[in-house]
Design an enzyme around this catalytic site. Structure first.
Site, mmCIF file in Angstrom:
data_model
loop_
_atom_site.group_PDB
_atom_site.id
_atom_site.type_symbol
_atom_site.label_atom_id
_atom_site.label_comp_id
_atom_site.label_asym_id
_atom_site.label_seq_id
_atom_site.Cartn_x
_atom_site.Cartn_y
_atom_site.Cartn_z
ATOM 1 N N ARG A 71 10.591 -45.854 1.872
ATOM 2 C CA ARG A 71 10.619 -45.456 3.433
ATOM 3 C C ARG A 71 11.449 -44.058 3.547
ATOM 4 O O ARG A 71 10.873 -43.169 4.553
ATOM 5 C CB ARG A 71 11.089 -46.636 4.188
ATOM 6 C CG ARG A 71 10.245 -47.877 4.384
ATOM 7 C CD ARG A 71 8.805 -47.681 4.479
ATOM 8 N NE ARG A 71 8.122 -48.808 4.355
ATOM 9 C CZ ARG A 71 6.843 -49.070 4.733
ATOM 10 N NH1 ARG A 71 5.919 -47.793 4.634
ATOM 11 N NH2 ARG A 71 6.118 -50.113 4.534
ATOM 12 N N ASP B 17 1.650 -52.500 -1.950
ATOM 13 C CA ASP B 17 1.626 -51.030 -1.858
ATOM 14 C C ASP B 17 3.310 -50.761 -1.681
ATOM 15 O O ASP B 17 3.785 -50.390 -0.599
ATOM 16 C CB ASP B 17 1.020 -50.448 -0.702
ATOM 17 C CG ASP B 17 1.150 -48.854 -0.671
ATOM 18 O OD1 ASP B 17 1.547 -48.256 -1.663
ATOM 19 O OD2 ASP B 17 0.692 -48.382 0.562
ATOM 20 N N THR C 3 1.902 -49.417 -7.520
ATOM 21 C CA THR C 3 1.094 -50.325 -6.896
ATOM 22 C C THR C 3 0.875 -51.124 -7.928
ATOM 23 O O THR C 3 0.474 -51.329 -8.972
ATOM 24 C CB THR C 3 -0.276 -49.525 -6.451
ATOM 25 O OG1 THR C 3 0.028 -48.215 -5.781
ATOM 26 C CG2 THR C 3 -1.283 -50.351 -5.507
ATOM 27 N N GLU D 15 4.088 -53.402 0.861
ATOM 28 C CA GLU D 15 3.156 -53.389 1.851
ATOM 29 C C GLU D 15 2.119 -54.489 1.520
ATOM 30 O O GLU D 15 1.506 -54.340 0.050
ATOM 31 C CB GLU D 15 2.681 -52.247 2.181
ATOM 32 C CG GLU D 15 3.358 -51.320 2.968
ATOM 33 C CD GLU D 15 2.777 -50.072 3.658
ATOM 34 O OE1 GLU D 15 1.854 -49.641 3.143
ATOM 35 O OE2 GLU D 15 3.240 -49.297 4.490
ATOM 36 N N GLU E 23 -1.383 -56.093 1.189
ATOM 37 C CA GLU E 23 -2.672 -55.437 1.362
ATOM 38 C C GLU E 23 -3.737 -56.332 0.749
ATOM 39 O O GLU E 23 -3.370 -56.790 -0.198
ATOM 40 C CB GLU E 23 -2.553 -53.852 0.989
ATOM 41 C CG GLU E 23 -1.721 -53.099 1.772
ATOM 42 C CD GLU E 23 -2.088 -51.613 1.449
ATOM 43 O OE1 GLU E 23 -3.130 -51.208 1.363
ATOM 44 O OE2 GLU E 23 -1.166 -50.637 1.780
ATOM 45 N N GLU F 231 8.837 -53.405 9.360
ATOM 46 C CA GLU F 231 8.361 -54.002 10.569
ATOM 47 C C GLU F 231 9.561 -55.246 10.730
ATOM 48 O O GLU F 231 9.806 -55.358 11.962
ATOM 49 C CB GLU F 231 7.096 -54.490 10.591
ATOM 50 C CG GLU F 231 6.194 -53.346 10.552
ATOM 51 C CD GLU F 231 4.734 -53.852 9.905
ATOM 52 O OE1 GLU F 231 3.940 -54.428 10.870
ATOM 53 O OE2 GLU F 231 4.549 -53.713 8.753
ATOM 54 N N HIS G 86 0.274 -53.277 12.394
ATOM 55 C CA HIS G 86 1.146 -52.403 11.441
ATOM 56 C C HIS G 86 1.226 -50.996 11.879
ATOM 57 O O HIS G 86 2.337 -50.441 12.095
ATOM 58 C CB HIS G 86 0.698 -52.544 9.878
ATOM 59 C CG HIS G 86 1.406 -51.551 9.016
ATOM 60 N ND1 HIS G 86 2.512 -51.860 8.413
ATOM 61 C CD2 HIS G 86 1.064 -50.430 8.507
ATOM 62 C CE1 HIS G 86 3.127 -50.939 7.716
ATOM 63 N NE2 HIS G 86 2.043 -49.756 7.785
ATOM 64 N N GLN H 66 9.489 -41.047 2.415
ATOM 65 C CA GLN H 66 8.276 -41.043 2.961
ATOM 66 C C GLN H 66 8.896 -40.225 4.368
ATOM 67 O O GLN H 66 7.967 -39.401 4.668
ATOM 68 C CB GLN H 66 7.685 -42.461 3.367
ATOM 69 C CG GLN H 66 6.370 -42.458 4.151
ATOM 70 C CD GLN H 66 5.726 -43.884 4.503
ATOM 71 O OE1 GLN H 66 6.391 -44.842 3.773
ATOM 72 N NE2 GLN H 66 4.817 -43.993 5.019
ATOM 73 N N ASP I 245 -6.108 -45.413 -0.144
ATOM 74 C CA ASP I 245 -5.298 -46.336 0.642
ATOM 75 C C ASP I 245 -5.550 -46.216 2.178
ATOM 76 O O ASP I 245 -5.106 -45.242 2.723
ATOM 77 C CB ASP I 245 -3.869 -46.558 0.322
ATOM 78 C CG ASP I 245 -3.279 -47.688 0.795
ATOM 79 O OD1 ASP I 245 -4.004 -48.797 1.052
ATOM 80 O OD2 ASP I 245 -2.031 -47.653 0.839
ATOM 81 N N LYS J 119 4.776 -43.010 -2.312
ATOM 82 C CA LYS J 119 3.748 -44.403 -2.633
ATOM 83 C C LYS J 119 3.422 -44.235 -4.105
ATOM 84 O O LYS J 119 2.993 -45.270 -4.704
ATOM 85 C CB LYS J 119 2.447 -44.129 -1.807
ATOM 86 C CG LYS J 119 2.855 -44.145 -0.227
ATOM 87 C CD LYS J 119 2.997 -45.518 0.229
ATOM 88 C CE LYS J 119 2.972 -45.753 1.661
ATOM 89 N NZ LYS J 119 3.032 -46.845 2.204
#
Ligand code: CA
Length: 436
Positions: free
Chosen positions: A244, A240, A264, A206, A208, A381, A142, A247, A135, A260
């Site tokens: 948080r 993805d 996915t 996420e 992607e 975000e 971002h 993480q 990834d 993560k």
């Protein structure tokens, strides 16, 4: 690489493929792996309008020319990887044959009509066997926005403009659209000296693109950037999923791990690089930024290295679903404005140390957030790190994902003089954590 298969005048005898706004006109022809029902054999299909052409049936329904028949053979038994490993010339020959077979006026119409199924009636798996998944982190807006949350004075680390940053992902938990995402349990930073353990409280998505590798390279033989595009097979949408809070506690010093690796999700359809040929943009950098090192630079990359794909993320909550409400759009962006590095640069960088790629390997693009705050590709975000909730129709709010939430991502390409094509969608629904 624009040819007769991109002709905007081309129409299909499958009428739904000619509808305004369809993702799958005859100019697209993406591949998916599907079966008719549980217990039936898997095979590869081609999307045309709202139908799927069953290549298991189509192999036997038509006397294909020798070269094309040899390429369809593995597809008929559900194997896309063999085609992915073929050189571009072979892939283009198959695309040309499928294009003329599905175009208006084809002699094959009556034979192939019996090989079509409604897309809504079939079950999908991942399109190919994915051996390895890396990834990347090419979304500079971002990277800057997330960096700012963690390091207000120093949002972009000094390597960002030189190195396409990535980590090795997990393949075993990659699933296809429709996946149910079990909220993960894990360690998070506690109020005191001891970390907490329990269900993730800051579950995010996420947005992607997933780049799927075509022909690979031998170990210790890097792929030069001038040849990198020949090693790309196609593109999918990729969610993805990200925990948080897990993480934030685990990511230093080696990067994300359990935050993560729990899930996915990919869209079922792989849109080929051939189909995307009209939808490219030059690779450009702000004047004050460093030029890429020579191994990340080429004429063709500068001329047309960027993919020009419009992207959007929508959400349906459990309450919205029960009320019959339509999905609400959270944000929209474009891959060419979001990405700091091109697909060719990712291939060249991934292999520059001699690492070997194999057909079907997956490269995530990184979160495709646009330059404006409302174009962000993650809730982290959009909610400013969970500080500003998003208001939803019906009076609900979200900072991060709740159980029952369905996240839907879509992608499409438009350009004057060409027919719009789409990537379809990737959807996934959050289900409650196991009791910890
Ligand atoms: Ca990511």
């Amino acid at each position: 690489m624009i040819d007769a298969t991109h002709d905007p005048q081309l129409r299909s005898w499958v009428e739904s493929a000619n509808a305004e706004g369809t993702d799958f006109p005859v100019q697209n022809l993406p591949y998916a792996r599907f079966r008719r029902a549980s217990g039936k054999a898997w095979r590869i299909g081609v999307a045309i309008g709202d139908r799927v052409l069953d290549l298991g049936q189509a192999r036997d329904a038509v006397a294909w020319p020798g070269e094309v028949a040899a390429l369809i053979g593995p597809l008929a038994s559900g194997d896309l990887n063999t085609l992915m490993g073929q050189p571009i010339a072979a892939r283009r020959a198959l695309r040309a044959a499928l294009s003329s077979a599905l175009a208006r006026g084809s002699d094959l119409q009556s034979a192939l009509q019996r090989c079509l199924l409604p897309q809504a009636a079939v079950e999908y798996s991942l399109a190919c066997h994915i051996g390895d998944y890396s990834d990347f982190y090419t979304g500079i807006h971002h990277a800057r926005a997330v960096g700012k949350l963690f390091r207000p004075d120093n949002p972009l680390l000094p390597n960002y403009r030189w190195v396409p940053i990535a980590y090795h992902g997990r393949t075993s938990s990659i699933g296809v659209s429709g996946q149910r995402i079990r909220r993960p349990n894990g360690q998070t930073k506690g109020e005191g000296p001891t970390p907490d353990f329990g269900p993730c409280r800051r579950l995010d998505y996420e947005l992607e693109l997933g780049l799927l590798i075509g022909p690979g390279n031998a170990l210790s033989e890097p792929i030069p950037i001038a040849e990198a595009e020949q090693h790309l097979f196609g593109v999918t949408l990729l969610n993805d999923w990200s925990a948080r809070d897990i993480q934030a506690w685990e990511y230093q010093p080696l990067g994300p791990f359990l935050a993560k690796s729990f899930a996915t999700t990919l869209s079922p359809w792989v849109v080929t690089m051939e189909a995307l040929a009209p939808f490219r943009r030059p690779f450009a950098r702000p004047a004050q930024d460093p030029a890429p090192m020579p191994y990340l630079d080429s004429d063709s990359n500068r001329a047309s290295g960027m993919l020009d794909i419009s992207l959007e993320t929508s959400l349906v909550t459990d309450a919205m679903r029960r009320a019959g409400a339509a999905p609400v759009r959270l944000a929209a962006s474009n891959s060419a404005e979001a990405a700091y590095w091109t697909p060719a640069q990712l291939v060249a960088h991934h292999t520059v140390n001699g690492c070997n790629l194999r057909p079907g390997d997956l490269l995530g693009s990184g979160t495709m957030s646009g330059p404006e705050a409302h174009q962000a590709g993650s809730l982290l975000e959009l909610t400013d790190g969970g500080k500003r909730p998003i208001a939803l129709p019906g009076g609900e709010q979200r900072t991060f994902l709740e159980d029952g939430d369905t996240v839907i991502m879509r992608g499409w390409c438009e350009r004057a003089g060409f027919v719009r094509i789409g990537l379809g969608e990737v959807a996934g629904t959050v289900v409650p954590a196991l009791r910890s």
